[in-house]
Write a protein that holds these residues in place. Sequence first.
Motif, short mmCIF file in Angstrom:
data_model
loop_
_atom_site.label_atom_id
_atom_site.label_comp_id
_atom_site.label_asym_id
_atom_site.label_seq_id
_atom_site.Cartn_x
_atom_site.Cartn_y
_atom_site.Cartn_z
N PRO A 23 -10.05 -11.42 6.02
CA PRO A 23 -11.35 -12.08 5.81
C PRO A 23 -11.70 -12.19 4.32
O PRO A 23 -11.57 -11.24 3.57
N GLY A 24 -12.10 -13.40 3.93
CA GLY A 24 -12.53 -13.65 2.56
C GLY A 24 -11.39 -13.86 1.57
O GLY A 24 -11.65 -14.11 0.39
N ARG A 25 -10.15 -13.79 2.06
CA ARG A 25 -9.02 -13.90 1.14
C ARG A 25 -8.18 -15.16 1.33
O ARG A 25 -7.30 -15.44 0.50
N VAL A 26 -8.40 -15.90 2.39
CA VAL A 26 -7.67 -17.14 2.62
C VAL A 26 -8.46 -18.29 1.99
O VAL A 26 -9.65 -18.46 2.25
N THR A 27 -7.81 -19.06 1.14
CA THR A 27 -8.52 -20.13 0.45
C THR A 27 -8.96 -21.22 1.43
O THR A 27 -8.26 -21.51 2.40
N GLU A 28 -10.12 -21.79 1.15
CA GLU A 28 -10.59 -22.90 1.97
C GLU A 28 -9.75 -24.14 1.74
O GLU A 28 -9.62 -24.99 2.61
N THR A 29 -9.20 -24.24 0.54
CA THR A 29 -8.35 -25.38 0.18
C THR A 29 -6.91 -25.07 0.55
O THR A 29 -6.37 -24.03 0.17
N SER A 30 -6.28 -25.97 1.28
CA SER A 30 -4.87 -25.85 1.62
C SER A 30 -4.08 -26.89 0.82
O SER A 30 -4.57 -28.00 0.57
N ARG A 50 0.83 -1.21 0.00
CA ARG A 50 0.00 0.00 0.00
C ARG A 50 0.86 1.26 0.00
O ARG A 50 0.54 2.25 -0.67
N GLU A 51 1.94 1.23 0.75
CA GLU A 51 2.78 2.42 0.88
C GLU A 51 3.63 2.65 -0.36
O GLU A 51 3.73 3.78 -0.85
N ARG A 52 4.25 1.60 -0.86
CA ARG A 52 5.19 1.77 -1.98
C ARG A 52 4.49 1.81 -3.34
O ARG A 52 4.93 2.52 -4.25
N TYR A 53 3.45 1.02 -3.48
CA TYR A 53 2.83 0.87 -4.80
C TYR A 53 1.31 1.09 -4.69
O TYR A 53 0.52 0.15 -4.84
N PRO A 54 0.90 2.32 -4.47
CA PRO A 54 -0.53 2.60 -4.27
C PRO A 54 -1.38 2.26 -5.49
O PRO A 54 -2.58 1.99 -5.35
N ASP A 55 -0.76 2.25 -6.68
CA ASP A 55 -1.51 1.92 -7.89
C ASP A 55 -1.28 0.49 -8.36
O ASP A 55 -1.74 0.10 -9.44
N GLY A 56 -0.55 -0.29 -7.56
CA GLY A 56 -0.24 -1.67 -7.95
C GLY A 56 -1.32 -2.65 -7.55
O GLY A 56 -2.34 -2.29 -6.94
N ALA A 57 -1.10 -3.90 -7.89
CA ALA A 57 -2.06 -4.96 -7.56
C ALA A 57 -2.13 -5.17 -6.06
O ALA A 57 -1.22 -4.82 -5.31
N ARG A 58 -3.23 -5.73 -5.62
CA ARG A 58 -3.44 -6.03 -4.21
C ARG A 58 -3.57 -7.54 -3.98
O ARG A 58 -3.88 -8.29 -4.90
N ILE A 59 -3.33 -7.95 -2.76
CA ILE A 59 -3.47 -9.36 -2.39
C ILE A 59 -4.95 -9.75 -2.43
O ILE A 59 -5.76 -9.18 -1.70
N THR A 60 -5.28 -10.69 -3.30
CA THR A 60 -6.66 -11.16 -3.37
C THR A 60 -6.84 -12.55 -2.78
O THR A 60 -7.93 -12.89 -2.31
N LYS A 61 -5.76 -13.36 -2.81
CA LYS A 61 -5.87 -14.71 -2.26
C LYS A 61 -4.58 -15.09 -1.52
O LYS A 61 -3.48 -14.81 -1.99
N ILE A 62 -4.76 -15.73 -0.38
CA ILE A 62 -3.66 -16.28 0.41
C ILE A 62 -3.87 -17.79 0.46
O ILE A 62 -4.96 -18.26 0.83
#
Length: 281
Positions: free
Chosen positions: A199-206, A164-176
């Motif tokens: 919340p909502g970003r950690v996959t149910e499948t490990s 967020r700090e370095r790349y405000p226009d870059g991609a964001r974490i959508t899945k962990i």
Amino acid sequence: MRTIAVLNHKGGVGKTTFCGSTAQALALIGFRVLVIDNDSQHNLSSMLGVGVKHPNIRDVYIADNSTAPSQLLKSVRKTDIPGLHIITSCRDLSDSDVPHNTHLKNALQTCSLGRFYDYLLIDNAPGIDHLQASAIIASDEIFVPTELKQFAVDGIAEMELTLRERYPDGARITKIVPNFYKNVKRQNSFIAALSKLFPGRVTETSIPFDSVFDELVTDNKILFLHRLYSKGAACYIKLVHELFNLDEDTVWEQVKGKRDNKIKDDARKRLTARKIDGGMS
């Protein structure tokens, strides 16, 4: 074309295996997939059976703005899986090769790769420096494979702040994506902690801890072609269904069908080769 950076500033979390296995699955399902090996260790290039080739991603970075797109197109190589292509890396790749963080994005946009591919996955070395920044800015989203340890959980939280700090226009974490999973209390507690933080970003499948992944690297084999009935392959089928909103049964049938067809094709090629050798002797 959906562009995804596979990223974690911590090493040894399974980024390359995740990137390669996911790309293979998507291609076997029938999608057109390009992967970029953005890591000087070039393990993805080896995993997909291509190795270091020239030109490669380093040649794209060191080219000027006018020639970088043509270098990128020249760098694309086929793999053994139809529909899966790769831009390889090399040991000389370094952050100093990147002229500016938008260089890769500009080259990709000029090439209009969406005409040729449905997915682009970019595998990255540990850390967040110029090479990773290039992938972040070129991507639509970030997938983060992670091991289930306290330092890894803390590291993802710090990584999100850094992004967020370095790349405000870059991609964001959508899945962990939890990796090296064992069904024990401590690891389940880390999954719960991640789910609370993201919340909502950690996959149910490990992805399970499974020796099959090391065996595949050692034997130069492909998970879905040579170990389709392993625990690791089954979990990746579920994971691809979850990450890309695909029907799980359809994914399984398509991957199994492509696997069976490739086994038959390879058998025919071996038989033809033996007949040719027999005729020459």
